[in-house]
Design a protein around this motif. Structure first.
Motif, mmCIF file in Angstrom:
data_model
loop_
_atom_site.group_PDB
_atom_site.id
_atom_site.type_symbol
_atom_site.label_atom_id
_atom_site.label_comp_id
_atom_site.label_asym_id
_atom_site.label_seq_id
_atom_site.Cartn_x
_atom_site.Cartn_y
_atom_site.Cartn_z
ATOM 1 N N LYS A 4 12.352 -32.585 13.256
ATOM 2 C CA LYS A 4 11.279 -33.627 14.835
ATOM 3 C C LYS A 4 10.960 -34.434 14.013
ATOM 4 O O LYS A 4 9.977 -35.449 13.968
ATOM 5 N N ARG A 34 7.052 -30.670 10.643
ATOM 6 C CA ARG A 34 8.237 -29.582 11.805
ATOM 7 C C ARG A 34 9.737 -30.371 11.958
ATOM 8 O O ARG A 34 9.418 -31.297 12.323
ATOM 9 N N HIS A 86 3.276 -25.607 19.774
ATOM 10 C CA HIS A 86 2.698 -26.141 18.631
ATOM 11 C C HIS A 86 1.850 -27.908 18.686
ATOM 12 O O HIS A 86 0.823 -28.873 17.645
ATOM 13 N N GLU A 87 2.626 -28.974 19.630
ATOM 14 C CA GLU A 87 2.475 -29.670 19.620
ATOM 15 C C GLU A 87 0.942 -30.348 20.641
ATOM 16 O O GLU A 87 0.223 -31.269 20.983
ATOM 17 N N THR A 100 7.923 -34.219 27.853
ATOM 18 C CA THR A 100 9.193 -33.523 28.138
ATOM 19 C C THR A 100 9.240 -33.690 29.549
ATOM 20 O O THR A 100 10.128 -33.282 29.783
ATOM 21 N N THR A 142 4.919 -30.517 27.680
ATOM 22 C CA THR A 142 5.826 -31.083 26.745
ATOM 23 C C THR A 142 6.157 -29.412 26.516
ATOM 24 O O THR A 142 5.689 -28.147 26.618
ATOM 25 N N SER A 143 7.435 -28.798 25.658
ATOM 26 C CA SER A 143 8.423 -28.290 25.508
ATOM 27 C C SER A 143 7.043 -26.875 24.271
ATOM 28 O O SER A 143 7.964 -25.710 23.742
ATOM 29 N N GLN A 144 7.350 -27.837 23.737
ATOM 30 C CA GLN A 144 6.462 -27.106 22.108
ATOM 31 C C GLN A 144 4.942 -26.925 21.750
ATOM 32 O O GLN A 144 4.076 -28.266 21.887
#
Length: 255
Positions: free
Chosen positions: A149, A146, A188-189, A174, A184-186
């Motif tokens: 990043k 991705r 997918h992570e 985050t 976190t803001s992601q």
């Protein structure tokens, strides 16, 4: 003292709001707007500049764009991250297996480990940008890349961390607060970060002041998951107090 600190914090927040609404200002103009001395404004601006929030050039003061990685790399924020990463490297011993997530701060730890041997597994492709001890091993998790990043995500990345156990996990986040814990803001992570936390014998969280006391979207761990938090001298003191109360070791690097 607490009231005094609140007044100072509020004034500095007002400076940021003023600079966000106009292109630039001066010490004199800010002094007039906030009805305080130029010496006070100058002191505030020195601190805000150290935090990587404003820029002072040729007598003009302007706001630095939020979350601008290209810009932040040449500001005080990069220096803060660098000092946090350097401190984290002190807690790594020869021969250890280390997990590192996609954090821009956590991955910088590698450049301070040139005198040590290690096995690192990471889903952060920026790991390839650093020089490390030739006796060491760098493993990249598989998965989908991705950008911008340079993060590896998906089942392949998750399974890489699922099938290993680390002596130390070094992760960034985050957000970090009492309600959401580590966040976190992601999306997918998030699943991968949870697996890193689960499979690390010791967890080192690296987070600059912007993250401490502020929640993000997806929770990945609690205060109790953290063995050591490394942050900076600008971090929210109330959150740090709560962390210490929960038994977390907290180190603040001086800026």
């Amino acid at each position: 003292m607490k009231n005094s600190n609140k007044v100072i914090q509020k004034r500095r927040e007002q400076i940021i709001k003023i600079l966000q609404s106009i292109e630039s200002s001066t010490i004199s103009e800010l002094s007039d707007k906030l009805s305080v001395s130029e010496m006070t404004i100058r002191r505030d601006c020195t601190v805000l500049s150290s935090m990587g929030l404003i820029e002072q050039t040729f007598g003009k003061i302007s706001i630095l764009p939020e979350n601008d990685e290209a810009n932040n790399d040449i500001t005080a924020l990069h220096s803060i991250r660098n000092k946090i990463a350097q401190k984290a490297a002190n807690f790594i011993e020869n021969g250890q297996i280390i997990f590192i997530n996609t954090s821009a701060t956590a991955i910088q730890t590698i450049k301070f480990l040139t005198d040590k041997t290690f096995i690192i597994l990471t889903n952060n492709l920026k790991a390839l940008e650093f020089t490390y001890n030739p006796e060491s091993t760098l493993l990249l998790a598989g998965g989908e890349v991705r950008t911008p990043k340079k993060a590896l995500i998906g089942d392949l990345a998750f399974n890489s961390f699922h099938t290993m156990r680390a002596d130390v996990g070094i992760i960034g986040c985050t957000g970090l607060d009492s309600e959401m814990g580590i966040s976190t803001s992601q999306i997918h992570e998030a699943r991968i970060n949870r697996e890193i936390i689960k499979n690390s014998t010791k967890l080192i969280l690296v987070a600059d002041y912007r993250k401490v006391g502020n929640p993000s979207n997806f929770s990945v761990g609690s205060f109790e998951d953290i063995d050591l938090l490394i942050t900076d001298s600008f971090a929210n003191e109330e959150t740090l107090r709560l962390l210490r109360k929960r038994g977390v070791e907290v180190i603040q690097v001086p800026i």
